[in-house]
Design an enzyme around this catalytic site. Sequence first.
Site, PDB file in Angstrom:
ATOM      1  N   HIS A  65       0.808  -1.266  -0.006  1.00 55.17           N
ATOM      2  CA  HIS A  65       0.142   0.054   0.071  1.00 55.17           C
ATOM      3  C   HIS A  65       1.147   1.200  -0.190  1.00 55.17           C
ATOM      4  O   HIS A  65       1.742   1.292   0.879  1.00 55.17           O
ATOM      5  CB  HIS A  65      -0.818   0.025   1.277  1.00 55.17           C
ATOM      6  CG  HIS A  65      -1.873   0.977   1.181  1.00 55.17           C
ATOM      7  ND1 HIS A  65      -3.105   1.154   0.664  1.00 55.17           N
ATOM      8  CD2 HIS A  65      -1.811   2.449   2.106  1.00 55.17           C
ATOM      9  CE1 HIS A  65      -3.619   2.248   1.051  1.00 55.17           C
ATOM     10  NE2 HIS A  65      -2.770   2.962   1.659  1.00 55.17           N
ATOM     11  N   HIS A  95      -5.590   3.996  14.394  1.00 53.90           N
ATOM     12  CA  HIS A  95      -6.870   3.939  13.748  1.00 53.90           C
ATOM     13  C   HIS A  95      -6.768   3.293  12.376  1.00 53.90           C
ATOM     14  O   HIS A  95      -5.742   2.745  11.917  1.00 53.90           O
ATOM     15  CB  HIS A  95      -7.343   5.514  13.466  1.00 53.90           C
ATOM     16  CG  HIS A  95      -6.511   6.226  12.668  1.00 53.90           C
ATOM     17  ND1 HIS A  95      -5.217   6.689  13.126  1.00 53.90           N
ATOM     18  CD2 HIS A  95      -6.185   6.423  11.042  1.00 53.90           C
ATOM     19  CE1 HIS A  95      -4.716   7.269  11.851  1.00 53.90           C
ATOM     20  NE2 HIS A  95      -5.070   7.269  10.732  1.00 53.90           N
TER      21      HIS A  95
END
Length: 510
Positions: free
Chosen positions: A326, A405
């Site tokens: 990613h 998160h």
Amino acid sequence: MTIAKVRTPLTDPEKVFHYTDLQRTKPTRENDPYDYMPGWGNRHQSEVIPGTLPAGQNNPQANRYGLYTEGITYSAFAAPRQVNKSTYMYRARPSAAHGGYNKIESRAHLENCFLSCNPSVQTFPGLAEWRPFPLPPADEPTDFVDGLHTLAGSGDPNLRQGLALYVYMLNASMPGRAFCNIDGDFLFCPQTGILDFQTEMGKLLVQPGEIVVIPRGVRFSVNLANGQKAARGYITEVWGAMWELPDLGPLGGHGLANPRDFLHPVAYIDEDLHRPFEIVNKSNGKYVAIKQDHSPYDVVAWQGNVVPYKYDLTKFSSQNATSVDHTDPSVNTVLTAKSHDPHTPLADFIWFGPRWDVASNTFRPPYFHRNSASEFLACLYGKGLGRDEGFLPGGASFDGGHTPHGGFGDEYINEMQLQVNEPRKILENQMTIMVESSRTLLFTDYARHGCGTLEKAADPKAWDKLPDRFSSHPGIKQLLQRVRDDKAAAAERLAFYHEGGIAGPPLPAA
């Protein structure tokens, strides 16, 4: 025989994969009536009446048509050439002809002192999410001056260091009124409603999916475009820095936001220059206003590089991983504002729009992380990025620095089981923006209480959506016991050499 497939142009900019799907030969959307000058970093020039600009000098003894010369400097006089910013304007009456500064009352919620000593601002210790910010009721006319509300920031404009985040909600234009931000540069990002900006240098139409930057010190009015009843959007303000294109490094000379796609207005003057005007100035986070008997939009000609500009986010030329893993969100930076640390930006304005996802053998969504940066996300249209299934357009979310998160939506959680290796289009029919800053953001009372849309600080169902699959994995207890046994055996083997093994030969006598 292969029959050519007819390509039908799309008409809705919010449904395109890229601006080129519109098959436009003009650099603007179909409903944009204005002309623009393209480019980045140029010293543009424009005239309402050809021949108005003086040739070979900036301040002639007498301008044509009795115009006054007025200069606006953005940088220090002796700043290096590549960062020296100024514009010369040739106008019917100089801005100095006014009646003095006075305080005004406003329904706006403004805060620009984001220092720890200010009790009115506080940090969010973790995560936050806002439902769509409320539009003003139809029976309560609210223009940009009254509809501007500060959400968060860091630093202080008085120190020329920092940034602030705002939301604006308005349902009225600004006839006879203009705005001037003395503190910093405004980057507008409309979420709903088309805005018709009038500036000293000309007009710009800006709609959801586009942004506009108004440099510090330039006067402007925010008006609703024809047929628009209300508008809402976000503003990022930087102090002591300017918005710049990020360096491309190994990408080369093209990609991300290309310089040719930034558009600047052409000169425009009001038909009626002799009407009263109020100029509202934001200075050190406070409103003061001056009154004058003439329009500020009387610039017949101008030349320089302190000029508003706009950019269509659907033109962003995205780059991404084409094999594995990613890519960091920095690869989606549209504009950046530098800090005093050359290795850490003050703020990055980042785009998340439609693109191809092709990484193989890879968990494609953003992995769970704890970044050092503060992240403020806002959905412009469609199903926005968020920790859940996507927060609503007009809302926003915040992830503090080093706060853990990631996404809690079902698609996100199930990605590991999908094992998708085929190329796919992602984030279609939506657009989300993120402002990422190296600063710790402090939030206003309006953001924490006054807006009434703060939803939660964390997802209470996170534990249910993120089960501990490791502990329930078959045979994991036996494997962990095997690891402990192996470590004990290894320690016993090594102890032989350190705790009483065979002694070496005695040293020879002296």
